[in-house]
Design an enzyme around this catalytic site. Structure first.
Site, PDB file in Angstrom:
ATOM      1  N   CYS A 100     -26.402  44.636  -2.772  1.00 23.96           N
ATOM      2  CA  CYS A 100     -27.722  45.129  -3.206  1.00 23.96           C
ATOM      3  C   CYS A 100     -27.623  46.447  -3.962  1.00 23.96           C
ATOM      4  O   CYS A 100     -28.613  46.897  -4.535  1.00 23.96           O
ATOM      5  CB  CYS A 100     -28.640  45.303  -2.014  1.00 23.96           C
ATOM      6  SG  CYS A 100     -28.784  43.827  -1.047  1.00 23.96           S
ATOM      7  N   HIS A 134     -33.827  50.453  -3.489  1.00 23.07           N
ATOM      8  CA  HIS A 134     -33.633  49.021  -3.240  1.00 23.07           C
ATOM      9  C   HIS A 134     -34.656  48.604  -2.191  1.00 23.07           C
ATOM     10  O   HIS A 134     -34.838  49.283  -1.178  1.00 23.07           O
ATOM     11  CB  HIS A 134     -32.202  48.777  -2.749  1.00 23.07           C
ATOM     12  CG  HIS A 134     -32.036  47.415  -2.150  1.00 23.07           C
ATOM     13  ND1 HIS A 134     -32.476  46.278  -2.798  1.00 23.07           N
ATOM     14  CD2 HIS A 134     -31.513  46.995  -0.964  1.00 23.07           C
ATOM     15  CE1 HIS A 134     -32.223  45.229  -2.036  1.00 23.07           C
ATOM     16  NE2 HIS A 134     -31.655  45.642  -0.920  1.00 23.07           N
ATOM     17  N   ASN A 183     -36.748  41.054  -0.249  1.00 19.24           N
ATOM     18  CA  ASN A 183     -35.493  41.677  -0.696  1.00 19.24           C
ATOM     19  C   ASN A 183     -34.831  40.779  -1.746  1.00 19.24           C
ATOM     20  O   ASN A 183     -34.395  39.675  -1.426  1.00 19.24           O
ATOM     21  CB  ASN A 183     -34.588  41.857   0.534  1.00 19.24           C
ATOM     22  CG  ASN A 183     -33.251  42.469   0.193  1.00 19.24           C
ATOM     23  OD1 ASN A 183     -32.854  42.544  -0.968  1.00 19.24           O
ATOM     24  ND2 ASN A 183     -32.525  42.898   1.211  1.00 19.24           N
TER      25      ASN A 183
HETATM   26  N1  ACO Z   1     -39.940  36.306  13.594  1.00 15.67           N
HETATM   27  C1  ACO Z   1     -40.150  36.544  14.898  1.00 15.67           C
HETATM   28  N2  ACO Z   1     -39.235  37.114  15.683  1.00 15.67           N
HETATM   29  C2  ACO Z   1     -38.061  37.457  15.122  1.00 15.67           C
HETATM   30  C3  ACO Z   1     -37.776  37.236  13.769  1.00 15.67           C
HETATM   31  C4  ACO Z   1     -38.777  36.624  12.998  1.00 15.67           C
HETATM   32  N3  ACO Z   1     -38.619  36.353  11.685  1.00 15.67           N
HETATM   33  N4  ACO Z   1     -36.551  37.693  13.493  1.00 15.67           N
HETATM   34  C5  ACO Z   1     -36.056  38.189  14.629  1.00 15.67           C
HETATM   35  N5  ACO Z   1     -36.966  38.051  15.616  1.00 15.67           N
HETATM   36  C6  ACO Z   1     -36.860  38.430  17.024  1.00 15.67           C
HETATM   37  C7  ACO Z   1     -35.436  38.500  17.482  1.00 15.67           C
HETATM   38  O1  ACO Z   1     -34.974  37.227  17.821  1.00 15.67           O
HETATM   39  C8  ACO Z   1     -35.553  39.441  18.655  1.00 15.67           C
HETATM   40  O2  ACO Z   1     -35.984  38.692  19.758  1.00 15.67           O
HETATM   41  P1  ACO Z   1     -35.377  38.973  21.214  1.00 15.67           P
HETATM   42  O3  ACO Z   1     -35.723  40.411  21.517  1.00 15.67           O
HETATM   43  O4  ACO Z   1     -36.077  37.984  22.054  1.00 15.67           O
HETATM   44  O5  ACO Z   1     -33.907  38.764  21.048  1.00 15.67           O
HETATM   45  C9  ACO Z   1     -36.671  40.378  18.249  1.00 15.67           C
HETATM   46  O6  ACO Z   1     -37.378  39.733  17.191  1.00 15.67           O
HETATM   47  C10 ACO Z   1     -36.194  41.734  17.775  1.00 15.67           C
HETATM   48  O7  ACO Z   1     -35.133  41.528  16.870  1.00 15.67           O
HETATM   49  P2  ACO Z   1     -34.419  42.743  16.185  1.00 15.67           P
HETATM   50  O8  ACO Z   1     -33.291  42.223  15.342  1.00 15.67           O
HETATM   51  O9  ACO Z   1     -34.105  43.779  17.197  1.00 15.67           O
HETATM   52  O10 ACO Z   1     -35.598  43.276  15.259  1.00 15.67           O
HETATM   53  P3  ACO Z   1     -35.622  44.581  14.408  1.00 15.67           P
HETATM   54  O11 ACO Z   1     -36.782  45.379  14.807  1.00 15.67           O
HETATM   55  O12 ACO Z   1     -34.283  45.264  14.341  1.00 15.67           O
HETATM   56  O13 ACO Z   1     -35.921  44.003  12.944  1.00 15.67           O
HETATM   57  C11 ACO Z   1     -34.797  43.482  10.892  1.00 15.67           C
HETATM   58  C12 ACO Z   1     -35.015  43.093  12.345  1.00 15.67           C
HETATM   59  C13 ACO Z   1     -36.111  43.365  10.158  1.00 15.67           C
HETATM   60  C14 ACO Z   1     -33.799  42.523  10.286  1.00 15.67           C
HETATM   61  C15 ACO Z   1     -34.284  44.930  10.831  1.00 15.67           C
HETATM   62  O14 ACO Z   1     -33.193  45.107  11.692  1.00 15.67           O
HETATM   63  C16 ACO Z   1     -33.858  45.309   9.442  1.00 15.67           C
HETATM   64  O15 ACO Z   1     -34.657  45.388   8.542  1.00 15.67           O
HETATM   65  N6  ACO Z   1     -32.568  45.595   9.258  1.00 15.67           N
HETATM   66  C17 ACO Z   1     -32.061  45.947   7.963  1.00 15.67           C
HETATM   67  C18 ACO Z   1     -31.993  44.717   7.198  1.00 15.67           C
HETATM   68  C19 ACO Z   1     -31.705  45.018   5.774  1.00 15.67           C
HETATM   69  O16 ACO Z   1     -31.989  46.047   5.244  1.00 15.67           O
HETATM   70  N7  ACO Z   1     -31.155  44.077   5.174  1.00 15.67           N
HETATM   71  C20 ACO Z   1     -30.828  44.276   3.846  1.00 15.67           C
HETATM   72  C21 ACO Z   1     -29.584  43.677   3.701  1.00 15.67           C
HETATM   73  S1  ACO Z   1     -28.755  44.485   2.461  1.00 15.67           S
HETATM   74  C22 ACO Z   1     -29.280  43.692   1.259  1.00 15.67           C
HETATM   75  O17 ACO Z   1     -30.298  44.129   0.800  1.00 15.67           O
HETATM   76  C23 ACO Z   1     -28.661  42.370   0.929  1.00 15.67           C
END
Ligand code: ACO
Length: 317
Positions: free
Chosen positions: A116, A242, A272
Site C-alpha cells: 500500500c 493511504h 482500502n
Molecule cells: N464483522 C463482524 N465481526 C468481525 C469482523 C467483521 N467484518 N471482522 C472481525 N470481527 C470480529 C472478530 O472475529 C473478533 O471477534 P472475537 O472477539 O469473537 O474473536 C472481533 O470482531 C474483534 O476483532 P479484532 O480483530 O480484534 O478487531 P479490531 O478492532 O482490531 O478491528 C481491523 C479489526 C479493522 C482489521 C483492525 O485491526 C485494523 O484496521 N487493522 C489494520 C488493518 C489495516 O490497516 N490493514 C491495511 C492493510 S495494509 C494495506 O493497506 C494493504
C-alpha cells in the site's frame, strides 16, 4: 545533462469500477453488519471490478481520465511507473508494459511492488528517473484489483478492501516548486503481518499488528518530513494518507497532535484500495477544487513489506 530545477505533478486521473458493494450487501455474504464495519473502519461501501476486468484495465481507464480531463496526448508521455500488488500476471508482462503498449508509450515502463506504500515509492522512482534524465516525464500509476485476492468467506479481511486506480503526471520544471522531500522505509521484520498467501491466493493479515505499525509510522513520517524541512504543522495544507482505516487516522491525530481535519479521507466510499488509494483521493480533491497552487501537500503511506513512507510537495497548479 543539467538536472531540472524541480519535478512537479501537473495532472491527475482516476477510475473506480461502477459496481458498488455496500456493507449491507456483505452482511448477506458473511457474518457481519454495517454497524461493525463502519464503527471499526469508517467504511460504508467499496467499488468492485467485474471478473473480466483486470488491474491493467483499471489503470488504462485512470490514464484515459487524466488525458481527457487535462486535454493531453499519450504521444507526449515518455515513461510509466506502476505501483501494484495485484498485477494481471504474476511475472511478465508488467502492468506498466501492458499500459505502455496500449497507449503507444515507448520510454521506460516498470512496476513497483511496495504494498500500500506503492504509490509513494513509485513517485520517488519516477521523480529520480526524471531528475537524472532517464525519463523526460512519467505517468505514475497506482492500480489494484484487490477483489481478486480476497477470500470472500473471511469476514476479517473481505470487508476491508476495494478496487480502483489513480495516476499522476510528473514533469520537470525550471520553477523552484513541486517535490520537496521524500522518506521511504521498510521494517521487513514485520513481513508476516500482511501477505498474499501463495496457495490460497488471498490476503492474510494480523490486523492489530498492522494497526499499531500504521499509527506509529504515519505519525513519525509526518513529523520527520515537517521538521527536517523547517516547517510547522500549520504550514501543511493537506495530509493525504493511504486509506486503510479511519480509526488509524483518528488514533494518529490524537497521539501526534495533528488536527484530524488536515487528513483527507474518502475510505467511506472506496475502502482500502492499496496503492490506488492516494491518487484516488488526490483526484477527488482535484475535482472538488480543494487543491490550490502553493499549498503544501504531504502524502503518507504504509503497507505490506512492511513498508512506509511519505512525500512532501508544493502543489503547482
Ligand atoms: N464483522 C463482524 N465481526 C468481525 C469482523 C467483521 N467484518 N471482522 C472481525 N470481527 C470480529 C472478530 O472475529 C473478533 O471477534 P472475537 O472477539 O469473537 O474473536 C472481533 O470482531 C474483534 O476483532 P479484532 O480483530 O480484534 O478487531 P479490531 O478492532 O482490531 O478491528 C481491523 C479489526 C479493522 C482489521 C483492525 O485491526 C485494523 O484496521 N487493522 C489494520 C488493518 C489495516 O490497516 N490493514 C491495511 C492493510 S495494509 C494495506 O493497506 C494493504
Amino acid at each position: 545533462m543539467k538536472p531540472p530545477k524541480s519535478i512537479q505533478i501537473t495532472a491527475i486521473g482516476s477510475y473506480a469500477p461502477p459496481k458498488v458493494v455496500t456493507n449491507y450487501d456483505l452482511s448477506h455474504m458473511v457474518d457481519t453488519s454495517d454497524a461493525w464495519i463502519h464503527s471499526h473502519t469508517g467504511i460504508r461501501e467499496r467499488h468492485v471490478a467485474d471478473e473480466e476486468e483486470s488491474t491493467s484495465n483499471l489503470a488504462y481507464r485512470a490514464i484515459e481520465d487524466l488525458l481527457e480531463s487535462y486535454n493531453l496526448k499519450a504521444s507526449n508521455i515518455d515513461g510509466i511507473v506502476c505501483a501494484t500488488a495485484t498485477p494481471d500476471y504474476p511475472g511478465f508482462p508488467s502492468v506498466a508494459c501492458m499500459i505502455a503498449e496500449q497507449f503507444g508509450i515507448t520510454g521506460p515502463a516498470l512496476d513497483v511492488s511496495a504494498g500500500c506504500t506503492g504509490f509513494i515509492y513509485a513517485l520517488e522512482v519516477a521523480r529520480a528517473m526524471i531528475a537524472t534524465g532517464s525519463m523526460k516525464n512519467a505517468l505514475v500509476v497506482g492500480a489494484e484489483k484487490l477483489s481478486g485476492v480476497v477470500d470472500w468467506k473471511d469476514r476479517n479481511t473481505c470487508v476491508l478492501f476495494g478496487d480502483g486506480a489513480g495516476c499522476a503526471l510528473l514533469e520537470p520544471s525550471e520553477e523552484e516548486t513541486g517535490f520537496i522531500d521524500t522518506l521511504l522505509k521498510a521494517e521487513a521484520a514485520g513481513t508476516k503481518a500482511l501477505t498474499i498467501h501463495p496457495e490460497k491466493h488471498a490476503i492474510e493479515m494480523d490486523g492489530r499488528a498492522v494497526y499499531s505499525f500504521a499509527v506509529r509510522t504515519i505519525g513519525s513520517t509526518i513529523e520527520t518530513l515537517v521538521k527536517r524541512n523547517n516547517l510547522a504543522m500549520e504550514d501543511i495544507d493537506w495530509i493525504v494518507p493511504h486509506q486503510a482505516n479511519q480509526r488509524i487516522i483518528q488514533a494518529c491525530s490524537k497521539r501526534y497532535g495533528i488536527p484530524e481535519e488536515k487528513f483527507y479521507m474518502n475510505i467511506d466510499r472506496f475502502a482500502n484500495t492499496s496503492a490506488a488509494s492516494i491518487p484516488l483521493a488526490l483526484r477527488e480533491m482535484d475535482r472538488a477544487g480543494l487543491l490550490k497552487k502553493g499549498q503544501k501537500i504531504l502524502m503518507v503511506g504504509f503497507g505490506a513489506g512492511l513498508t512506509y513512507g511519505g512525500t512532501l510537495l508544493t502543489w503547482t497548479y
